[in-house]
Design an enzyme around this catalytic site. Sequence first.
Site, PDB file in Angstrom:
ATOM      1  N   ASP A  49       0.227  -1.239  -0.251  1.00  0.00           N
ATOM      2  CA  ASP A  49      -0.359   0.155   0.103  1.00  0.00           C
ATOM      3  C   ASP A  49       0.790   0.951  -0.038  1.00  0.00           C
ATOM      4  O   ASP A  49       1.881   1.269   0.338  1.00  0.00           O
ATOM      5  CB  ASP A  49      -0.958   0.321   1.526  1.00  0.00           C
ATOM      6  CG  ASP A  49      -2.555  -1.067   0.511  1.00  0.00           C
ATOM      7  OD1 ASP A  49      -2.078  -1.867   0.543  1.00  0.00           O
ATOM      8  OD2 ASP A  49      -3.071  -0.449   1.485  1.00  0.00           O
ATOM      9  N   ASP A  50       0.034   2.505  -0.459  1.00  0.00           N
ATOM     10  CA  ASP A  50       0.819   3.590  -0.584  1.00  0.00           C
ATOM     11  C   ASP A  50       2.078   3.604  -1.664  1.00  0.00           C
ATOM     12  O   ASP A  50       2.603   3.123  -2.061  1.00  0.00           O
ATOM     13  CB  ASP A  50       1.089   4.113   0.819  1.00  0.00           C
ATOM     14  CG  ASP A  50       0.215   3.542   1.614  1.00  0.00           C
ATOM     15  OD1 ASP A  50      -1.123   3.883   1.668  1.00  0.00           O
ATOM     16  OD2 ASP A  50       0.500   3.840   3.459  1.00  0.00           O
ATOM     17  N   HIS A 100      -5.897   3.522  -4.406  1.00  0.00           N
ATOM     18  CA  HIS A 100      -6.060   3.936  -3.473  1.00  0.00           C
ATOM     19  C   HIS A 100      -5.859   4.927  -2.996  1.00  0.00           C
ATOM     20  O   HIS A 100      -6.136   5.912  -1.608  1.00  0.00           O
ATOM     21  CB  HIS A 100      -4.515   3.955  -2.240  1.00  0.00           C
ATOM     22  CG  HIS A 100      -4.934   2.834  -1.036  1.00  0.00           C
ATOM     23  ND1 HIS A 100      -5.492   2.427  -0.329  1.00  0.00           N
ATOM     24  CD2 HIS A 100      -3.076   3.338  -0.275  1.00  0.00           C
ATOM     25  CE1 HIS A 100      -4.919   3.053   0.984  1.00  0.00           C
ATOM     26  NE2 HIS A 100      -4.077   2.885   0.825  1.00  0.00           N
ATOM     27  N   HIS A 104      -5.759   9.896  -0.259  1.00  0.00           N
ATOM     28  CA  HIS A 104      -5.802   9.654   1.341  1.00  0.00           C
ATOM     29  C   HIS A 104      -6.185  10.066   2.477  1.00  0.00           C
ATOM     30  O   HIS A 104      -5.693   9.580   3.194  1.00  0.00           O
ATOM     31  CB  HIS A 104      -4.129   8.666   1.960  1.00  0.00           C
ATOM     32  CG  HIS A 104      -4.059   7.429   2.209  1.00  0.00           C
ATOM     33  ND1 HIS A 104      -3.799   6.940   3.370  1.00  0.00           N
ATOM     34  CD2 HIS A 104      -3.291   5.937   1.713  1.00  0.00           C
ATOM     35  CE1 HIS A 104      -4.117   5.879   4.121  1.00  0.00           C
ATOM     36  NE2 HIS A 104      -3.625   5.344   2.531  1.00  0.00           N
ATOM     37  N   HIS A 196       3.434  -1.891   4.035  1.00  0.00           N
ATOM     38  CA  HIS A 196       3.748  -0.707   3.780  1.00  0.00           C
ATOM     39  C   HIS A 196       4.805  -0.704   3.209  1.00  0.00           C
ATOM     40  O   HIS A 196       5.365  -1.057   4.299  1.00  0.00           O
ATOM     41  CB  HIS A 196       3.254   0.236   4.968  1.00  0.00           C
ATOM     42  CG  HIS A 196       1.596   0.246   5.001  1.00  0.00           C
ATOM     43  ND1 HIS A 196       0.415  -0.566   5.672  1.00  0.00           N
ATOM     44  CD2 HIS A 196       0.555   1.096   4.417  1.00  0.00           C
ATOM     45  CE1 HIS A 196      -0.548  -0.227   5.831  1.00  0.00           C
ATOM     46  NE2 HIS A 196      -0.298   0.544   4.687  1.00  0.00           N
TER      47      HIS A 196
HETATM   48 ZN   LIG Z   1      -2.776   3.332   3.140  1.00  0.00          ZN
END
Ligand SMILES: [Zn+2]
Length: 236
Positions: A49-50, A100, A104, A196
């Site tokens: 993620d991210d 995503h 955020h 992450h």
């Molecule tokens: Zn995230």
Amino acid sequence: MRKILVIAAAFVAAVYGLWQLSSARSFQLFGELIQRVETDDKVVALTIDDGPSKRYTNEIVALLAQQQVKATFFITGKEAEQNPDEVRLIYQAGHQLGNHSYSHPRMLFMSPSAVVSEIERTDAAIRAAGYQGEILFRPPYGKKLLVLPWYLAQQQRKTIMWDLEPETDPTLAADAQAMANYVIEHTRPGSIVLMHLMYQSRQSSREALPLVIKGLKQRGYRFVIVSELLAMPLQT
Ligand SMILES: [Zn+2]
């Protein structure tokens, strides 16, 4: 007075209930939510993620190439716009890209137009970098309640959650080996692992990654992207 207290208590309970509901990993009010796929095959999806960040994308993609593993990257529209070369690096290496959100936020009590904008700007940024595959969606913080699931359901788009998130336990998050052991122990056929890796603070997660991959391969697991996982034959 008593009546007010009862109403206040009911209100608190309702807000608490909605908050819990908004973070539920296996239930939402509309559309399809995927936390894990019920399959007999020993497959697992690694989701990252991210980002994509300029600093770490190269390193992560190289590491996955070394291990011959394909993963799914849920990226933000904002970072995709800032780092289109890194977006290309990811998908040209055969990984899947997911949306995503753009900035955020917790997409919980957002207006419908803000929800639509968060999702559409991100799709546009991912397409602008040249990606042509299916774009899955994962809500920031796993948060969703009404508008977001409703919008996704309209688009017949699934919400991709996870069943393993080793970094949320602070004792695991600081220790690469402990994190890896946890994931290796708890992965089941069809699991979706969330990690992450894109920021500086996630050094122990980056160190855990090869340990996770080696450990799961030793146990006979095969890594697939989320679209492949969704297409697996269901448990009999
Ligand atoms: Zn995230």
